[in-house]
Design an enzyme around this catalytic site. Structure first.
Site, short mmCIF file in Angstrom:
data_model
loop_
_atom_site.label_atom_id
_atom_site.label_comp_id
_atom_site.label_asym_id
_atom_site.label_seq_id
_atom_site.Cartn_x
_atom_site.Cartn_y
_atom_site.Cartn_z
N HIS A 208 0.43 -1.17 -0.06
CA HIS A 208 -0.37 0.11 -0.14
C HIS A 208 1.09 1.33 0.00
CE1 HIS A 208 0.17 -0.32 4.25
NE2 HIS A 208 -0.03 1.06 4.54
N LYS A 212 0.43 5.38 -1.68
CA LYS A 212 0.43 6.71 -1.10
C LYS A 212 0.33 8.23 -2.16
CE LYS A 212 1.32 4.76 3.26
NZ LYS A 212 0.80 5.38 4.62
N HIS A 270 7.53 -2.09 2.82
CA HIS A 270 7.43 -0.89 2.41
C HIS A 270 8.40 0.09 2.33
CE1 HIS A 270 3.29 -1.64 3.40
NE2 HIS A 270 3.35 -1.80 4.92
C1 BG6 Z 1 1.42 -2.34 7.94
C2 BG6 Z 1 1.54 -2.90 8.68
O1 BG6 Z 1 1.22 -2.46 7.03
O2 BG6 Z 1 1.50 -1.31 7.27
C3 BG6 Z 1 1.23 -2.75 10.07
O3 BG6 Z 1 1.13 -4.05 9.00
C4 BG6 Z 1 1.28 -0.45 9.82
O4 BG6 Z 1 1.89 -2.67 11.34
C5 BG6 Z 1 0.65 -0.07 8.62
O5 BG6 Z 1 0.86 -0.32 10.93
C6 BG6 Z 1 0.92 1.22 8.43
O6 BG6 Z 1 0.05 1.81 7.25
P1 BG6 Z 1 0.85 3.64 7.76
O7 BG6 Z 1 -0.26 3.40 5.88
O8 BG6 Z 1 -0.28 3.47 8.47
O9 BG6 Z 1 1.38 3.80 7.29
#
Ligand code: BG6
Length: 524
Positions: A208, A212, A270
């Protein structure tokens, strides 16, 4: 001088240098491409991710009228007993999460587009029955399933004629949710299985972070900027830091997190994605993006244990679902280098952790010196230290800090503002594959990080303990020079300078441009 002052006040607009660059950025970010599939089948429809993220995002797209006209959303799970009960439970879950007004007319309309189907992957008849009901049109299969069942789910879809390497099944898309294996061996074995059973060109691995706003804007800056590309190398850049600090702790996800840890949960996917976008060479076409990202990750030098810090917040081991005395890290920082001519000698520092002082995801590029033409534009000395700060969360922004100045940077500001899942679901439906990870990237990332995890395990060393609410564990500051750290701990000091009275008024065109992008997400 007048030009320099105007730029310092209005910000740098990172304009594309050529038509090719513009077209590369456009094809990466273009939203509506081929008109969409006939069916979107969401496996794991009764699960947590589906109610927290996937249904609310699909609803948002439905509400905005962005889904294809004859879009059929099939909610599939072994736990579905009837359409009525499924919709009732879904309504309760999304309402309790406070994400959607399920009493609205729009939600009622959305519900009408959902077909709940009981599908059991262990029963061939059940998968064949799904195939019959889907008919001949193209389908997207989204696997929001626990990683342990990925392999068997792909096998069942293949055996049921729903995914394949040739024939009509090869036209269907398979979307996989992370984690793609829990180590290099698992990632490779899953990669092999998927490649054997499905059409790799139609396999999308969801991260994801690639949806962003600021990450897309980073791509627009990297691939489309006249100003920054000439100094995007070891001659001009002293160091790069990429981090994601979270205020939230593991939040009742103990049994998942204890098997995962910060390295697998955040760094492997990420942060390595963001690193690859920062460090990669510009691809010639959007379809080469995945290869170009994997190529730079393969150049990352082995990481020494002494260049890593692992932490665990106080009280973690007492959380529900966590093993007593667990050695799982909730914070990790590591320093590495990329062994290629562009980056040789430039440290890349990554950090990620939970239960810290604030939510803060960032990329920070510290320049040794500015490229003279950029320095001239900014009205600062070329040898003055400068930092480019790309804030991913909580509020996307890009700024160049030099001396007392903070210069906002615009790149890709015409992108529609969307939540990551909404953007990526639309991309999956519309067949834009640029915003998904490829098999090579995933495996390259594990090749770098798997040895680190193994060394940690062999050493038997426990993570250091840190108190909840600190900015970061003290030990991690050794990876960061104090001058930069001071700046990082006090981001509020970096304010955009106030516009003096003499500032030129915005033209009608500039005002219109700004009005098209909501202020919260505007990258200036
Ligand atoms: C997820 C993780 O992929 O991303 C979580 O499994 C984490 O642990 C989350 O809290 C964070 O996403 P974002 O978009 O809030 O940075």
């Amino acid at each position: 001088m007048v030009v320099a002052v105007a730029i310092a006040l209005w910000g740098i607009h990172a304009a594309p240098a050529s038509a090719e660059q513009r077209s590369l950025v456009d094809s990466i970010t273009q939203e509506h491409q081929h008109g969409g599939p006939a069916n979107f089948v969401l496996f794991g429809a009764t699960g947590d991710l589906a109610s927290r993220m996937l249904f609310p995002s699909l609803f948002e797209l439905h509400r905005k009228g962005e889904l294809p006209k004859d879009f059929r959303l099939v909610a599939a799970s072994v736990d579905i007993t009837s359409q009525r009960d499924f919709l009732r439970d879904l309504r309760t879950k999304v309402r309790d999460l406070g994400k959607v007004d399920t009493g609205s007319l729009e939600w009622k309309r959305f519900e009408k587009s959902i077909v709940g189907e009981r599908v059991d992957f262990t029963d061939k008849k059940s998968v064949r029955a799904l195939k019959t009901r889907l008919g001949g049109g193209e389908s997207v299969f989204y696997l929001a399933l626990p990683p342990a069942v990925f392999g068997s789910a792909v096998e069942a879809l293949h055996d049921g004629g729903l995914v394949g390497r040739s024939g009509p099944a090869a036209r269907n898309t398979l979307v996989l949710e992370k984690p793609f294996g829990r180590n290099l061996q698992e990632a490779r074995s899953l990669g092999r299985k998927v490649a054997k059973l499905a059409n790799e060109a139609k396999v999308l691995r969801m991260d994801h972070y690639l949806g962003k706003q600021a990450v897309l804007q980073l791509m627009a800056l990297r691939f489309g900027s006249r100003q920054f590309e000439p100094m995007w190398n070891r001659d001009y850049i002293e160091r790069v830091e990429i981090g994601a600090r979270e205020q939230l702790d593991i939040q009742g996800r103990g049994s998942f997190y204890d098997q995962t840890g910060a390295m697998k949960d955040f760094v492997q996917g990420h942060l390595m994605q963001v690193l690859s976008i920062v460090a990669m060479d510009t691809p010639t076409e959007a379809s080469e993006l995945g290869q170009a990202k994997a190529a730079v990750v393969r150049k990352i030098k082995p990481i020494r244990p002494s260049a890593t810090v692992r932490g665990q917040y106080q009280g973690y081991a007492q959380s529900t679902g966590v093993q007593k005395g667990s050695a799982t890290e909730t914070y990790v920082a590591l320093r590495t280098e990329i062994g290629n001519p562009r980056w040789e000698g430039v440290p890349f520092v990554l950090e990620s952790g939970k239960a810290l002082a604030a939510k803060d995801s960032y990329v920070r590029v510290t320049f040794k010196k500015l490229e003279p033409s950029v320095a001239r534009q900014l009205g600062v000395a070329a040898d003055r230290p400068a930092q480019l700060v790309i804030r991913i969360d909580p509020q996307p922004s890009m700024e160049l800090h030099s001396g007392q100045r903070s210069i906002p940077i615009t790149a890709g500001s015409q992108l529609p503002v969307r939540a990551p899942y909404e953007r990526l679901l639309l991309a999956a439906v519309e067949g834009n594959h640029s915003l998904f990870a490829k098999r090579g990237e995933v495996e390259a990332s594990w090749e770098v990080l798997d040895p680190v995890e193994r060394q940690w395990k062999q050493s038997g060393q426990r993570p250091i303990t840190y108190a909840k609410g600190v900015a970061r564990p003290r030990a991690a500051t050794s990876l960061l020079p104090s001058r930069l750290l001071k700046q990082r701990l006090a981001p509020a000091r970096f304010k955009v300078p106030r516009r003096p009275q003499t500032t030129p008024r915005r033209s009608k065109h500039q005002k219109l441009q700004r009005a098209r992008v909501p202020a919260r997400a505007r990258l200036r």
